[in-house]
Design an enzyme around this catalytic site. Structure first.
Site, short mmCIF file in Angstrom:
data_model
loop_
_atom_site.label_atom_id
_atom_site.label_comp_id
_atom_site.label_asym_id
_atom_site.label_seq_id
_atom_site.Cartn_x
_atom_site.Cartn_y
_atom_site.Cartn_z
N LYS A 22 0.84 -1.21 0.00
CA LYS A 22 0.00 0.00 0.00
C LYS A 22 0.87 1.25 0.00
CE LYS A 22 -1.84 1.68 3.99
NZ LYS A 22 -1.53 3.12 4.14
N ASN A 23 1.85 1.28 0.91
CA ASN A 23 2.63 2.51 1.08
C ASN A 23 3.62 2.75 -0.06
OD1 ASN A 23 1.23 3.02 3.36
ND2 ASN A 23 2.91 2.68 4.80
N CYS A 124 -5.19 13.49 12.67
CA CYS A 124 -5.81 12.19 12.44
C CYS A 124 -5.69 11.39 13.71
CB CYS A 124 -5.15 11.48 11.27
SG CYS A 124 -3.54 10.86 11.66
N ARG A 129 0.40 14.95 13.14
CA ARG A 129 0.96 14.70 11.81
C ARG A 129 0.99 15.94 10.91
NH1 ARG A 129 -1.12 8.87 9.74
NH2 ARG A 129 0.87 8.81 8.69
N ASP A 314 4.22 0.89 12.08
CA ASP A 314 3.02 0.25 11.50
C ASP A 314 2.85 -1.21 11.93
OD1 ASP A 314 2.36 2.58 10.26
OD2 ASP A 314 2.89 1.95 8.23
N ARG A 406 -9.09 -0.12 4.29
CA ARG A 406 -8.16 0.90 3.77
C ARG A 406 -6.81 0.27 3.41
NH1 ARG A 406 -6.66 5.02 7.75
NH2 ARG A 406 -5.09 5.16 6.14
C1 UD1 Z 1 4.24 7.04 6.33
C2 UD1 Z 1 3.37 5.83 6.15
C3 UD1 Z 1 2.75 5.42 7.49
C4 UD1 Z 1 3.85 5.20 8.52
C5 UD1 Z 1 4.77 6.41 8.60
C6 UD1 Z 1 5.98 6.19 9.49
C7 UD1 Z 1 2.54 6.07 3.90
C8 UD1 Z 1 1.39 6.35 3.01
N1 UD1 Z 1 2.31 6.17 5.23
O1 UD1 Z 1 3.41 8.10 6.80
O2 UD1 Z 1 2.02 4.20 7.28
O3 UD1 Z 1 3.27 4.99 9.79
O4 UD1 Z 1 5.27 6.74 7.27
O5 UD1 Z 1 6.68 5.07 9.07
O6 UD1 Z 1 3.62 5.73 3.45
N2 UD1 Z 1 6.22 14.81 10.57
C9 UD1 Z 1 6.34 16.14 10.86
N3 UD1 Z 1 6.29 17.03 9.83
C10 UD1 Z 1 6.12 16.64 8.53
C11 UD1 Z 1 6.00 15.27 8.25
C12 UD1 Z 1 6.06 14.36 9.29
O7 UD1 Z 1 6.50 16.52 12.02
O8 UD1 Z 1 6.08 17.50 7.64
C13 UD1 Z 1 6.27 13.82 11.68
C14 UD1 Z 1 4.99 13.01 11.80
O9 UD1 Z 1 4.01 13.68 12.56
C15 UD1 Z 1 5.50 11.75 12.47
C16 UD1 Z 1 6.91 11.59 11.88
O10 UD1 Z 1 7.27 12.88 11.37
O11 UD1 Z 1 5.61 11.96 13.85
C17 UD1 Z 1 7.00 10.58 10.75
O12 UD1 Z 1 6.02 10.86 9.78
P1 UD1 Z 1 6.19 10.49 8.26
O13 UD1 Z 1 7.40 9.63 8.09
O14 UD1 Z 1 6.10 11.72 7.44
O15 UD1 Z 1 4.90 9.59 8.00
P2 UD1 Z 1 3.93 9.61 6.75
O16 UD1 Z 1 4.71 9.83 5.50
O17 UD1 Z 1 2.76 10.46 7.04
#
Ligand code: UD1
Length: 427
Positions: A22-23, A124, A129, A314, A406
């Site tokens: 999925k990811n 969420c 996030r 995850d 999902r």
């Molecule tokens: C992706 C995965 C999700 C997984 C996560 C961490 C997908 C579609 N989703 O989510 O399943 O749980 O990686 O492995 O691939 N953060 C910030 N600012 C930002 C972006 C992120 O502070 O601009 C923080 C987030 O709140 C979180 C951490 O960084 O605490 C990691 O988030 P991130 O790696 O960005 O996760 P996603 O890409 O949303």
């Protein structure tokens, strides 16, 4: 409302086919926006989240077609995406609110069209996030950004220009957005402290198949030499390592013996290492991995979730279900998301002995969980309750099945085929 009903106690046996990730699928689908040519993705998972992105990309003008799966589910799905003409550069709130990964259209649309409007994903269930890392990095490439009425408005009238970017913390989504944007930027972009998840490697390899020039793939320092245009490609999505780990735990928690067909062992190190410590046995077999477990030998461990190659957040809820019945006291620290223990009260309703201290859950193993009606708040929390239900004495009813849809392809069918007493009904 649809729900899943499980009578626990059946040992799982047989073979389960692991679906495409999925990811990985989500950023790969977004990458179709970077070219007017056809992008064909094999091993495509048909899921709630990929359907949401299909809706969003169709709204933007991408023509999308499917082939498969076959009725007996042996022939996988293929998706074809052609963004010949982008008819809209705005990702509306109604779609983005359903799935945070919608933010992945930001980088490619900005690079291809020079402008984009995307609704802020908002909070969420598993934490606030934010998307600040995505936005700051795109600004470094020359994007002009404004936040108005819940929307990000981004412009790059003269195109994006490569530069050095060091992410202040590791973000999967920000790394993906930047890889896509930098592929069409002028000059060289260096991304430091980039995420190294296998799904990012998959995206980088697909972008290279489309004509991008990326080096350092698989490391935390990615170097992207921008090109003027990208072309179409045919690419096979990697197997889902989180689905793999989830079925490994389904086998383990029931004392079963299951072959995970198509599992990619090279993406599973931290998972197989931790599960082996707990007492789960893994054996590499043709086209996959065999998992078996003797329930009487389950041991406690301590785990902290980390970016790849560390233990994945995850998989945190799923391994907690398993540790609920392991001998001794385990500790799981959640270091990625600040609010990702919402499955804990539900597991406790099934008899688990878990207390939360700050960002750590302390799990005192008990001999057997007890079935109960439970309610889940997010995808991985929901599946941890299904896993607990497979092991529990009596009946477990999992509500809010849409969370599972999902991210898990044919979950009930796959578990049923392995011998679980599980069904879905609508009340
Ligand atoms: C992706 C995965 C999700 C997984 C996560 C961490 C997908 C579609 N989703 O989510 O399943 O749980 O990686 O492995 O691939 N953060 C910030 N600012 C930002 C972006 C992120 O502070 O601009 C923080 C987030 O709140 C979180 C951490 O960084 O605490 C990691 O988030 P991130 O790696 O960005 O996760 P996603 O890409 O949303």
């Amino acid at each position: 409302m649809e729900r899943i009903i499980i009578s626990g106690g059946s040992r799982l046996n047989g073979t389960v086919r692991i679906s495409g990730s999925k990811n990985a699928a989500l950023p790969l689908m977004a990458a179709s926006l970077l070219t007017e040519d056809l992008l064909i993705l094999e091993n495509f998972p048909r899921l709630g989240d990929t359907d949401t992105l299909v809706k969003l990309l169709s709204h933007l003008g991408v023509e999308i077609g499917f082939d498969g799966p076959s009725e007996d589910n042996t022939f996988e799905s293929v998706i074809s995406l052609r963004a010949a003409g982008i008819t809209d550069t705005a990702a509306p709130y109604d779609i983005v609110r359903k799935m945070r990964a919608s933010i992945l259209v930001l980088g490619p649309l900005l690079a291809r069209c020079g402008r984009v409007t995307v609704s802020l994903p908002g909070g969420c269930a598993i934490g606030t996030r934010p998307v600040d890392l995505h936005l700051a990095a795109l600004e470094s490439l020359g994007a002009q950004l404004a936040l108005r009425k819940g929307y990000i408005h981004a412009r790059a009238p003269k195109g994006l220009t490569g530069t050095n970017i060091r992410f202040s913390s590791v973000s999967v989504g920000a790394t993906e957005n930047l890889l896509m944007a930098a592929s069409l930027a002028k000059g060289t972009t260096i991304l430091e402290n980039a995420a190294r998840e296998p799904e990012i490697t998959d995206l980088a390899q697909c972008l290279c198949a489309m004509g991008a020039n990326i080096s350092g793939i698989g490391t935390s320092r990615l170097v992207v030499e921008g090109v003027n245009s990208l072309h179409g490609a045919r690419y096979r999505i990697l197997p889902d390592r989180i689905e793999t780990g989830t079925y490994a735990i389904a086998a383990a928690i029931t004392g079963g013996d299951v072959k995970l067909l198509n599992a990619d062992k090279s993406t599973l190190h931290s998972q197989t290492e931790s599960l082996s410590q707990v007492g789960v046995n893994f054996k590499t077999v043709d086209n996959g991995l065999n998992v078996s477990c003797d329930l009487s030998g389950l041991k406690s461990i301590s785990i902290t979730t980390q970016p790849y190659p560390g233990f994945p957040t995850d998989m945190q809820a799923q391994i907690m279900a398993l540790l609920s019945t392991a001998r001794g006291t385990s500790a799981i620290s959640e270091a990625i998301f600040e609010n990702r223990f919402m499955h804990v009260p539900e597991l406790c309703r099934m008899g688990a002995d878990i207390t939360i201290r700050g960002t750590t859950a302390i799990i005192n193993g008990i001999p057997r969980l007890k079935g109960a009606p439970v309610m889940a708040t997010d995808l991985r929390a929901s599946v941890s309750l299904v896993l607990a239900g497979l092991a529990a004495e009596g009946q477990t009813v999992v509500n809010r099945v849409y969370h599972l849809d999902r991210g898990y392809e044919c979950l009930v069918e796959k578990l049923f085929a392995l011998g679980a007493d599980i069904r879905r009904d609508d009340v």
